[in-house]
Scaffold this active site. Structure first.
Site, PDB file in Angstrom:
ATOM      1  N   TYR A   9       0.776   5.039  -5.590  1.00  0.00           N
ATOM      2  CA  TYR A   9       1.563   4.073  -4.820  1.00  0.00           C
ATOM      3  C   TYR A   9       2.742   4.757  -4.124  1.00  0.00           C
ATOM      4  CZ  TYR A   9       4.884   0.416  -3.701  1.00  0.00           C
ATOM      5  OH  TYR A   9       5.782  -0.376  -3.031  1.00  0.00           O
TER       6      TYR A   9
ATOM      7  N   ARG B  12      16.005   2.373  -9.985  1.00  0.00           N
ATOM      8  CA  ARG B  12      17.303   1.702  -9.828  1.00  0.00           C
ATOM      9  C   ARG B  12      17.171   0.208  -9.564  1.00  0.00           C
ATOM     10  NH1 ARG B  12      19.926   3.007  -4.344  1.00  0.00           N
ATOM     11  NH2 ARG B  12      18.218   1.579  -3.841  1.00  0.00           N
TER      12      ARG B  12
ATOM     13  N   ARG C 231       8.356  -9.193  -8.567  1.00  0.00           N
ATOM     14  CA  ARG C 231       7.528  -8.004  -8.417  1.00  0.00           C
ATOM     15  C   ARG C 231       8.053  -6.927  -9.363  1.00  0.00           C
ATOM     16  NH1 ARG C 231      10.504  -8.094  -3.071  1.00  0.00           N
ATOM     17  NH2 ARG C 231      12.316  -6.775  -3.415  1.00  0.00           N
TER      18      ARG C 231
ATOM     19  N   PHE D 298      19.065  16.911   7.300  1.00  0.00           N
ATOM     20  CA  PHE D 298      18.267  15.691   7.339  1.00  0.00           C
ATOM     21  C   PHE D 298      17.451  15.536   6.048  1.00  0.00           C
ATOM     22  CE2 PHE D 298      14.163  13.674   8.300  1.00  0.00           C
ATOM     23  CZ  PHE D 298      14.569  12.464   8.823  1.00  0.00           C
TER      24      PHE D 298
END
Length: 327
Positions: free
Chosen positions: A90, A137, A147, A207
């Site tokens: 997932y 978290r 969920r 980045f």
């Protein structure tokens, strides 16, 4: 993860999204009223216009990743995250593939070496480190919204239902489950550091590095922290700014990771079921960083500074008392 959209509709949009990005004028106005990303979809025609201005080779990478992400995310609209394998799968679909796509774009643009776009296992770990941190978290918010992305293989050892995870009546076991989840995140640290070590272009490095330093700070904050089970926990804004400023080169990032390993080491306690696992991760990470960091392991003078501060405060108080005594 918008729970207001019917599953069939959600799957259709996800599976066709790689085609939608070529359709000028396409927008989506079916998001729930509280969805943070709703405005982006309402004005998605702007994104499409910018996408179509990109060189064809960049469009091809983005479309391929979008197709694979959409198919994977559609699968998990009707499949629960049960095993550790399904958890990794997932997270791969929703974040690891982002790492794949970005790495391929870095290489395709010639900003980075071609090898960056080829060694995608490292790129996958970059995404998993971020996604798993967020999932860990956000447990309170997710459960309250109906969920849960924590794998049952982990939480099932500590609770009978997802709701029981955040229940105050099950707080001790809930914290043990939280620590188990945090430990699962920490296993990706070696890949994260290895990936960042191969990035050479400064703007690309920042980045990539800033989210990773934010993530290590966040997951260490979450570890053994009961507040995670009661609501959203975030690092302080001042700490976030400091991490941004310290994410300009690989040595600075390594020092940040080393510092948070020391914090984690202090938070870990022997009666925690994952104590040994965490200790091994901390020890290995610190040794690996110390072996490759210029100047060796960072030295933490926090205790010494506190002792000096206490000494000076006591001395000042003594002299103030002496000077203000009546003659």
């Amino acid at each position: 993860d918008d729970m207001t959209i019917p599953g069939a509709r959600k799957r259709h949009v996800l599976e066709k999204f790689h085609e939608v990005i070529y359709q000028k004028g396409w927008t989506f106005k079916e998001s729930g009223p509280d969805e943070k990303d709703a405005l982006l979809l309402v004005e998605f025609d702007v994104v499409i216009n910018e996408f179509l201005r990109l060189p064809a080779e960049f469009q091809d990478v983005i479309a391929d990743i979008t197709r694979r992400m959409g198919a994977g995310m559609a699968k998990y609209t009707h499949t629960r995250v049960e095993s550790l394998d399904s958890y990794n799968e997932y997270c791969h679909y929703v974040a690891g593939l982002v790492g794949h796509g970005l790495s391929r774009l870095f290489a395709e643009s010639k900003l980075e070496d071609a090898s960056v776009g080829e060694n995608l296992e490292l790129a996958n770990s970059m995404g998993l480190f971020l996604q798993k941190t967020n999932i860990t978290r956000d447990i309170n918010e997710d459960v309250l919204d109906g969920r849960c992305f924590w794998p049952k293989a982990i939480w099932g050892k500590y609770a009978d239902t997802e709701e029981e995870l955040i229940s105050k009546a099950n707080r001790e076991k809930g914290i043990e489950a939280l620590n188990d989840m945090c430990t699962n995140v920490l296993q990706h640290i070696p890949d994260v550091i290895e990936y960042l070590s191969q990035i050479k272009e400064p703007s690309v490095f920042r980045f990539c590095a800033i989210p990773q330093t934010m993530a290590i700070a966040t997951i260490v904050l979450c570890y053994d922290n009961p507040r995670v089970l009661d609501g959203n926990v975030k690092i302080r804004k001042g700490e976030a700014v400091k991490l941004i400023l310290q994410s300009g080169d690989i040595d600075s990032v390594k020092r940040a990771f080393y510092k948070y390993m020391e914090v984690l080491e202090r938070k870990n306690h022997p009666d925690n079921p994952v104590y040994e696992k965490v200790n091994k991760i901390v020890d290995k990470t610190k040794k690996d960083i110390a072996a490759t960091l210029k100047g060796g392991a960072p030295v933490d003078f926090t205790k010494e500074y506190l002792v000096l501060a206490l000494f000076f405060a006591t001395a000042i108080a003594f002299f103030y008392s002496y000077l203000t005594q009546a003659p």
